[in-house]
Enzyme design. Structure first.
Site, PDB file in Angstrom:
ATOM      1  N   CYS A  35     -78.072  29.550   0.116  1.00  0.00           N
ATOM      2  CA  CYS A  35     -79.022  29.806   1.199  1.00  0.00           C
ATOM      3  C   CYS A  35     -79.249  31.296   1.447  1.00  0.00           C
ATOM      4  CB  CYS A  35     -78.530  29.155   2.489  1.00  0.00           C
ATOM      5  SG  CYS A  35     -78.309  27.357   2.384  1.00  0.00           S
TER       6      CYS A  35
ATOM      7  N   ASN B 119     -83.107  22.675   7.508  1.00  0.00           N
ATOM      8  CA  ASN B 119     -82.519  23.749   6.714  1.00  0.00           C
ATOM      9  C   ASN B 119     -83.246  23.778   5.378  1.00  0.00           C
ATOM     10  OD1 ASN B 119     -80.943  25.370   5.038  1.00  0.00           O
ATOM     11  ND2 ASN B 119     -79.010  24.694   5.940  1.00  0.00           N
TER      12      ASN B 119
END
Length: 516
Positions: free
Chosen positions: A168, A369
């Site tokens: 991420c 997300n």
């Protein structure tokens, strides 16, 4: 301003079609009703009746666990997006995680983002000199970068690179690579594309450490144009003032807390350990200590100096280390929305308000997300729903596997009130707020000068009146006279200057506990 300035020309956050919206009703049907009629991803048809009952009870426990995660995650019950391959509305309880399905999702999100960016900016694919793509789990051959070159007909001499497995954080960390490439190639335009293809990352097993990502991760992608081309600077939105990268992978605890691989049954999934938040906090603390001197106001630096003087010179053990409120020196925060609890922890460490966290929470609610693309969706949300003023300071924070942490400091070059396609619906629904005007112009310059004057007065008073001549630090520095006192004070001042100016070694490592 850096000696090799990098400018953010524009960005585009991809909005998937509305048919791919994830509704809790569809999820409920897939998890409960269809499980009984179509078979379960947690059970096998070859089991005996007794074992089937046990497996069904285990499946229900897993369903209940995912419900609890969903309720605490911060995602909307009727928003966020998934591709048809793993969307319960289209695949029921039988997701497809093959390479063809993954390629279809990747092409939809990545090409959608790049096409949207070209249309928005008016630039042509032939204008691109550098291409960097990033996706952690899905790593095909030819690469994602090659897919973009093929889809849009980029030039044969384009500098194209793909970054895989970087998690991420790479939506922020990857800016380092792009900036370095621009430094090596002056007068160029770079296209940076972020994506996490959810299809191959979907977990079909029963390990709860891996099931969390099924609830949190969603479909998305972003495309960003960065440049050092002089002719494009007047069109640029932001200048990159500072970039910081921290890698904690030398620690086994940090290295092993997030990883992709098989469970005990051989089913692949993203493993999230119980110490993810702790290890991520350590990495963020290191990064913010380094970034602090680039964003703190002179008043905050003065407070830190006074705290350090009390702790180190006066031996005041009862004085706590100074932890600055970053909300006082940064206008907008682009924080990776890994989950609601993650945002809570980061907000507490940085001592920022809910108003600063709101854009990241909004991304989590409506898009989930989206891995390396998350902070770019957050920037699009800030521009669309809040607006950015010329001179505003923007702090971009990414945290991911490794543990890796990236922090970028951007400065707005003009007023920005773009309404991005990804946020048009929310803007039209009235989700538009504004921050108060803070710390700009002559007033702020005057306050900085006043802070410096007060700091000088403080140090003078410290030398003249505060430190007793019998203090141990004075005796060690040069006896009981005034020369020893001046030497002790000088040591503190020199150490402080080293930290503020980026001095190396132990002095830099002992800087302000920015995120303690």
């Amino acid at each position: 301003m850096p000696t090799n300035p990098v400018y953010l020309l524009d960005l585009y956050a991809y909005k998937p079609p509305e048919e791919l919206v994830v509704s809790m009703v569809d999820v409920d049907v897939a998890w409960n009703e269809r499980r009984k009629h179509e078979g379960s991803i947690f059970t096998q048809d070859t089991l005996s009746e007794e074992d089937q009952v046990k497996a069904d009870a285990e499946a229900q426990d897993i369903i209940d666990f995912q419900y609890r995660v969903w309720q605490k995650a911060g995602l909307s019950d009727n928003a966020t997006y998934l591709p048809k391959s793993v969307h319960p509305k289209f695949c029921g309880n039988n997701p497809r995680t093959d390479m063809d399905s993954a390629a279809e999702e990747c092409r939809m999100a990545v090409c959608g983002a790049v096409e949207g960016l070209f249309k928005k900016t008016g630039l042509r694919p032939k204008d691109i000199d550098i291409l960097v793509t990033t996706c952690s789990i899905y790593c095909p051959t030819p690469s994602m970068a090659s897919m973009v070159v093929n889809a849009f007909g980029l030039r044969k001499d384009v500098q194209a690179y793909h970054c895989g497995g970087m998690g991420c954080a790479n939506g922020v960390v990857g800016v380092n690579l792009v900036a370095d490439l621009l430094k090596a190639h002056p007068n160029s335009i770079a296209l940076f594309v972020t994506n996490e293809t959810t299809t191959p990352a979907f977990y079909k097993g029963r390990d709860k450490h891996r099931l969390v990502t099924n609830v949190l991760f969603r479909m998305g992608g972003a495309a960003v144009l960065l440049t050092n081309k002089r002719s494009l600077i007047p069109r640029a939105k932001y200048a990159l003032q500072h970039r910081e990268r921290v890698h904690c992978g030398a620690s086994n605890e940090a290295y092993k807390c997030i990883w992709y691989g098989p469970d005990a049954e051989g089913l692949n999934g993203i493993y999230l350990g119980l110490d993810v938040v702790k290890e991520a906090s350590k990495g963020l603390t290191h990064a913010m200590v380094r970034v602090g001197r680039h964003v703190l106001t002179w008043g905050q630096i003065g407070q830190w100096l006074w705290t350090e003087a009390q702790r180190r010179l006066l031996g005041r053990k009862d004085v706590a280390p100074y932890a600055p409120c970053f909300g006082d020196c940064v206008n907008h925060f682009l924080i990776h929305a890994g989950g609601a609890k993650v945002l809570d922890g980061i907000g507490k460490n940085l001592k920022i308000t809910e108003a600063h966290l709101w854009p990241s929470r909004t991304v989590l609610r409506y898009y989930g997300n989206v891995s390396s693309s998350t902070t770019w969706y957050t920037l699009a949300a800030v521009e669309s729903l809040r607006g950015v003023r010329k001179g505003d300071k923007v702090l971009q924070i990414g945290v991911g596997s490794g543990i890796k942490v990236g922090v970028n400091v951007w400065k707005a070059l003009r007023d920005i009130e773009d309404v991005h396609d990804a946020w048009r619906m929310r803007a039209e629904a009235g989700d538009r707020t504004r921050l108060p005007n803070v710390q700009h112009g002559a007033l702020h310059a005057g306050l900085r000068l006043l802070s410096l004057a007060l700091l000088a007065l403080l140090l003078a008073l410290l030398v003249r009146f505060v430190v007793p001549l019998t203090h141990p630090s004075v005796l060690q520095a040069g006896g009981a006279g005034s020369e020893g006192l001046l030497a002790a004070v000088g040591g503190v001042v020199r150490g402080t200057a080293q930290r503020l100016l980026g001095g190396g070694g132990e002095a830099a490592a002992a800087g302000p506990s920015a995120a303690a």
